[in-house]
Motif scaffolding. Sequence first.
Motif, PDB file in Angstrom:
ATOM      1  N   VAL A  38      41.593  35.026  40.386  1.00 16.95           N
ATOM      2  CA  VAL A  38      40.230  35.167  40.914  1.00 16.95           C
ATOM      3  C   VAL A  38      39.279  34.219  40.194  1.00 16.95           C
ATOM      4  O   VAL A  38      38.397  33.616  40.816  1.00 16.95           O
ATOM      5  CB  VAL A  38      39.762  36.628  40.775  1.00 16.95           C
ATOM      6  N   SER A  42      37.021  31.253  41.912  1.00 17.51           N
ATOM      7  CA  SER A  42      35.556  31.253  41.812  1.00 17.51           C
ATOM      8  C   SER A  42      34.993  29.882  41.511  1.00 17.51           C
ATOM      9  O   SER A  42      33.810  29.634  41.762  1.00 17.51           O
ATOM     10  CB  SER A  42      35.109  32.243  40.738  1.00 17.51           C
ATOM     11  N   PHE A 266      34.686  38.418  51.454  1.00 15.85           N
ATOM     12  CA  PHE A 266      36.129  38.189  51.551  1.00 15.85           C
ATOM     13  C   PHE A 266      36.620  38.240  52.992  1.00 15.85           C
ATOM     14  O   PHE A 266      37.330  37.341  53.455  1.00 15.85           O
ATOM     15  CB  PHE A 266      36.879  39.229  50.717  1.00 15.85           C
ATOM     16  N   TRP A 272      35.932  32.972  50.038  1.00 12.87           N
ATOM     17  CA  TRP A 272      36.641  33.488  48.881  1.00 12.87           C
ATOM     18  C   TRP A 272      36.057  33.003  47.556  1.00 12.87           C
ATOM     19  O   TRP A 272      36.008  33.770  46.601  1.00 12.87           O
ATOM     20  CB  TRP A 272      38.119  33.130  48.976  1.00 12.87           C
ATOM     21  N   SER A 276      34.872  35.665  44.844  1.00 16.20           N
ATOM     22  CA  SER A 276      35.507  35.687  43.523  1.00 16.20           C
ATOM     23  C   SER A 276      34.474  35.587  42.422  1.00 16.20           C
ATOM     24  O   SER A 276      34.599  36.236  41.379  1.00 16.20           O
ATOM     25  CB  SER A 276      36.518  34.545  43.410  1.00 16.20           C
ATOM     26  N   ALA A 279      33.009  38.959  41.990  1.00 14.71           N
ATOM     27  CA  ALA A 279      33.926  39.838  41.266  1.00 14.71           C
ATOM     28  C   ALA A 279      33.929  39.542  39.771  1.00 14.71           C
ATOM     29  O   ALA A 279      33.959  40.464  38.942  1.00 14.71           O
ATOM     30  CB  ALA A 279      35.343  39.681  41.831  1.00 14.71           C
TER      31      ALA A 279
END
Length: 305
Positions: A38, A42, A266, A272, A276, A279
Motif C-alpha cells: 500500500v 501511495s 478504491f 488506488w 493508498s 490508508a
Amino acid sequence: MLQQLRQYFSVERLGRPVATAVPMLWLVLFFLVPFLIVLKISFSEVLMAMPPYAPMFEWSHDMLLAIKLHLANYHFLFTDPLYLDSFFYSIKVATVSTLVCLLLGYPMALAIARASATRRSVLLMLVILPFWTSFLLRIYAWIGLLKDDGLINNALLALHLIHSPLVMANTSFAVYIGIVYSYLPFMVLPLYANLEKHDSTLLEAAADLGAAPWKAFVRITFPLSIPGVVAGAMLVFIPAVGEYVIPTLLGSANQLMIGRVLSDEFFENRDWPVASAVAILILIVLLGPIVIFQRYRSRELGADA
C-alpha cells in the motif's frame, strides 16, 4: 558429540524462538507485506490500466533502475476539503463515541465486578450476547428502530410524547447510536478485567477512615482503573475512526467518514494511489493510540506478574 547436538537442539533451547517465530511470521505476511504494498502504491501515479497505477520501479534501456516517487497524492489529500472534512469528522465521531461508551461502560463494568459470582457470569453473558448475532443484522435492526415509521417513533407517538416523527435515521445521531451500541462491549470487558482485580480491603480501609463512597471512588477505584480505561478507550477509538458499515447504513450522505471515502476511492473512482495515501495517513494517525494502548497493556501485564 551426539549429546552436545541434542542439547543444542533441545526443546528448552528452541522452544522460545519457535514460539515467537509463528506470530512474527504472521505479522510479516499479513501486516508488514500488505503495508509495504500500500505504501508503494501511495507514491504511484494513477493510470487507466490494470493495475490502475504506474509502477514505482522501472528498468531503463541501459539497465539502470529508475525509482519514480509521486508526492502529488499526499498533497492532494491536504488541499482537497473533502478529505480533511471527512478525516476530522471521523476523529470527532470516534472521540464522542468513546466518551459515551466510557460513561455507559464504566458503571456497567463496576456493577459486574462487584456482583456475586453467579450474577457476574450472567451479566458477562449479557454483555457478550450481541456477538452471537451477525454485526450486519444488528445494524440493519437499528434502521428499523430509528426510521420515521420505526418502533421508537411509533412508541413515542402512542405515548403522546411527540406529535410528529423524529428524524433519527440517516443522521449523525444514528451513527453515534450504532457505534456506541456496537463497541460498548469493547469498553466494558477491559474495564471489568481491571476492576475485578481490585483489592476490596482498600475501600473498607477508606470507609473506616471516614471517606465517603464517592471520595473512595475518586481517590482509589478510578486511579487504579486507569489502565482499563485506556485499554477500553483505545479498543473503541481505533476501529471507530475507520468505521465503514455503520456510517454507510445509518449516516447521512453529506457527512462522510474517512472509511467511506477510502472505499469510494478504491472501488468507484479506481484511484488506488490516492486511496493508498488515505490508508497510510489513517495508520500514521492511529499509531499514537496503538502505542499508548500497548504501553498501558504491557504495564498492566507487568503488574499482574
